[in-house]
Design an enzyme around this catalytic site. Structure first.
Site, PDB file in Angstrom:
ATOM      1  N   THR A  14     -25.585   7.328  -3.344  1.00  0.00           N
ATOM      2  CA  THR A  14     -26.527   6.283  -3.728  1.00  0.00           C
ATOM      3  C   THR A  14     -27.095   5.659  -2.465  1.00  0.00           C
ATOM      4  O   THR A  14     -26.368   5.442  -1.491  1.00  0.00           O
ATOM      5  CB  THR A  14     -25.856   5.214  -4.615  1.00  0.00           C
ATOM      6  OG1 THR A  14     -26.820   4.219  -4.975  1.00  0.00           O
ATOM      7  CG2 THR A  14     -24.687   4.550  -3.925  1.00  0.00           C
ATOM      8  N   HIS A  20      -8.190   5.594  -5.246  1.00  0.00           N
ATOM      9  CA  HIS A  20      -6.984   5.688  -4.412  1.00  0.00           C
ATOM     10  C   HIS A  20      -5.830   6.385  -5.143  1.00  0.00           C
ATOM     11  O   HIS A  20      -4.820   6.733  -4.524  1.00  0.00           O
ATOM     12  CB  HIS A  20      -6.555   4.279  -3.973  1.00  0.00           C
ATOM     13  CG  HIS A  20      -5.876   4.244  -2.649  1.00  0.00           C
ATOM     14  ND1 HIS A  20      -5.376   5.364  -2.016  1.00  0.00           N
ATOM     15  CD2 HIS A  20      -5.608   3.206  -1.803  1.00  0.00           C
ATOM     16  CE1 HIS A  20      -4.827   5.021  -0.868  1.00  0.00           C
ATOM     17  NE2 HIS A  20      -4.963   3.719  -0.713  1.00  0.00           N
TER      18      HIS A  20
END
Length: 433
Positions: free
Chosen positions: A352, A404
């Site tokens: 993006t 994560h």
């Protein structure tokens, strides 16, 4: 024979769609392959065309704005009916009392409106007309065949109308340009000042979320609720890429017909980094990790309907020119409302670019179920220390948001450093070493 017009299957797991607009109305004779309506799904807009010639009848409950199930019948087509002869009178069922026909049609919040030339409104124009409660009956626009454009309606006051536009061409057939409109002020005094003693605190309106906007909200919240989001940052010296671009941009445009941007370099760099760190190209599937041996890179595109992320499929097999052409084609499809579920599905990693809007730094959010997204930002001259001396260099902050649960910090940081190294050394990137 009455042929049923059903809501088509428009993608896996999609069970319903919203009728954005009808381009034809009940009683119209339509020809084969003419567009009948635009469907809005949670991913894209889809055109539904007539499979045969015939007279259209729209069924109750299938008006513009209605939510319909996939496979539901929304209209019928009488294929035995013949096209009306030129100049034939309209059917009696469509005749209106003289007093009623002389008055302008009241604007409706749903349903397809038409101009004075009986032209259907595009979804973007229809939305503005509905939100502002505009009366556009009898108006001619500046678009092709007198169609109303966004520019014709976006400056009109709420609840109002403006005079019909001047004819597009003289009787002799010569081409003329529409009269130039005077630029309306962005903010009028009425927008910021209230009459003395009168408060504007209660001035508000409710506008229903579009199907696509609701789906965007759901997916972003799902990413936040499901993933363990973390963002790491770095900065890239864009000097060498900018020099390379300046040197070859004219020849590139001459050969390929488009401008040489930065997207191709970043997509190439991302693919090489994904090959080195495959967990960034994977995601969690239940209790398994699903690795992908292909590289479908999503490029975030801002459209009138909201943010879309179409994919450059098999980006590892494309040259920089091929990547740039694919991105251009996807951006045009997004602008014109022609993005398909296939364009949007199957991405493994996303990019993006908030820098095109002036963003200097941000933390992008995952395009779930993907595990990582790269955020690009504005290129800005900044002082940096190089070989013990301060130089002014064109620098860009980059951000990698990652899940994560699947990607460790070391992998995420190393991935971003790899992207940085490749973009800062474009010759190495092009040689894939």
């Amino acid at each position: 024979m009455k042929q049923e017009i059903k809501v088509p299957t428009v993608g896996e797991s999609i069970t319903e769609a919203t009728i954005g607009s009808w381009t034809k109305k009940s009683g119209d004779f339509v020809k084969r392959n003419e567009i009948l309506m635009l469907l809005e799904t949670d991913k894209a807009s889809v055109e539904v065309v007539a499979e045969n010639d015939g007279v259209l009848t729209i069924l109750p409950g299938a008006e513009a704005g209605s939510v319909v199930k996939i496979g539901a019948t929304v209209a019928t087509l009488d294929t035995d009916a013949k096209a009306p002869a030129a100049g034939a009178a309209a059917p009696a069922a469509e005749a209106k009392p003289a007093a009623q026909s002389a008055a302008p049609q009241a604007s409706q919040s749903t349903g397809t409106q038409s101009t004075g030339k009986d032209m259907p409104l595009s979804p973007a124009v229809q939305r503005i007309v509905s939100e502002k409660n505009l009366d556009v009956g009898g108006m001619s626009g500046t678009g092709k065949d007198g169609r109303l454009t966004k520019g014709d309606v976006q400056d009109m006051p709420a609840g109002g109308a403006k005079p019909a536009a001047a004819p597009a061409a003289a009787a002799s057939g010569g081409d003329t340009k529409p009269a130039k409109k005077e630029a309306a002020p962005l903010v009028s005094a009425a927008d910021v000042l209230a009459p003395r003693g009168q408060s504007k605190q209660g001035d508000k309106k409710l506008v229903a979320m579009t199907t696509i906007r609701k789906r965007i909200a759901e997916k972003l919240k799902e990413a936040q609720n499901t993933s363990a989001l973390l963002t790491t940052f770095n900065e890239i010296d864009m000097g060498k890429v900018m020099d390379l671009r300046a040197k070859y941009k004219d020849k590139f445009k001459e050969k390929y017909g488009l401008n040489l941007g930065f997207n191709g370099f970043f997509v190439k760099a991302v693919v090489e980094a994904l090959k080195t760190y495959p967990a960034v190209n994977a995601w969690i599937n239940g209790t398994d990790i699903e690795y992908h041996n292909y590289y479908n890179i999503g490029i975030a595109v801002s459209t009138e309907k909201g943010l879309m992320v179409p994919n450059v499929k098999d980006a590892d097999m494309l040259s920089i020119a091929g990547i740039e052409m694919t991105i251009r084609d996807l951006a045009l499809k997004g602008r014109d409302g022609k993005i398909t579920p296939n364009d949007l599905g199957g991405g493994t990693f996303s990019i993006t670019n908030g820098g095109v809007f002036g963003s200097l730094l941000s933390t992008p959010i995952l395009n779930y179920p993907q595990s990582a997204i790269l955020g690009l930002h504005k290129i800005q001259d900044r002082p940096v220390a190089i070989d013990g001396k301060v130089e002014i260099r064109p620098m860009m902050y980059v951000a990698l948001t990652y899940d994560h649960r699947i990607i460790d910090g070391k992998e995420a940081v190393s991935f971003l450093v790899k992207v940085k190294e490749l973009v800062e050394d474009p010759e190495r990137l092009l040689l894939e070493i």
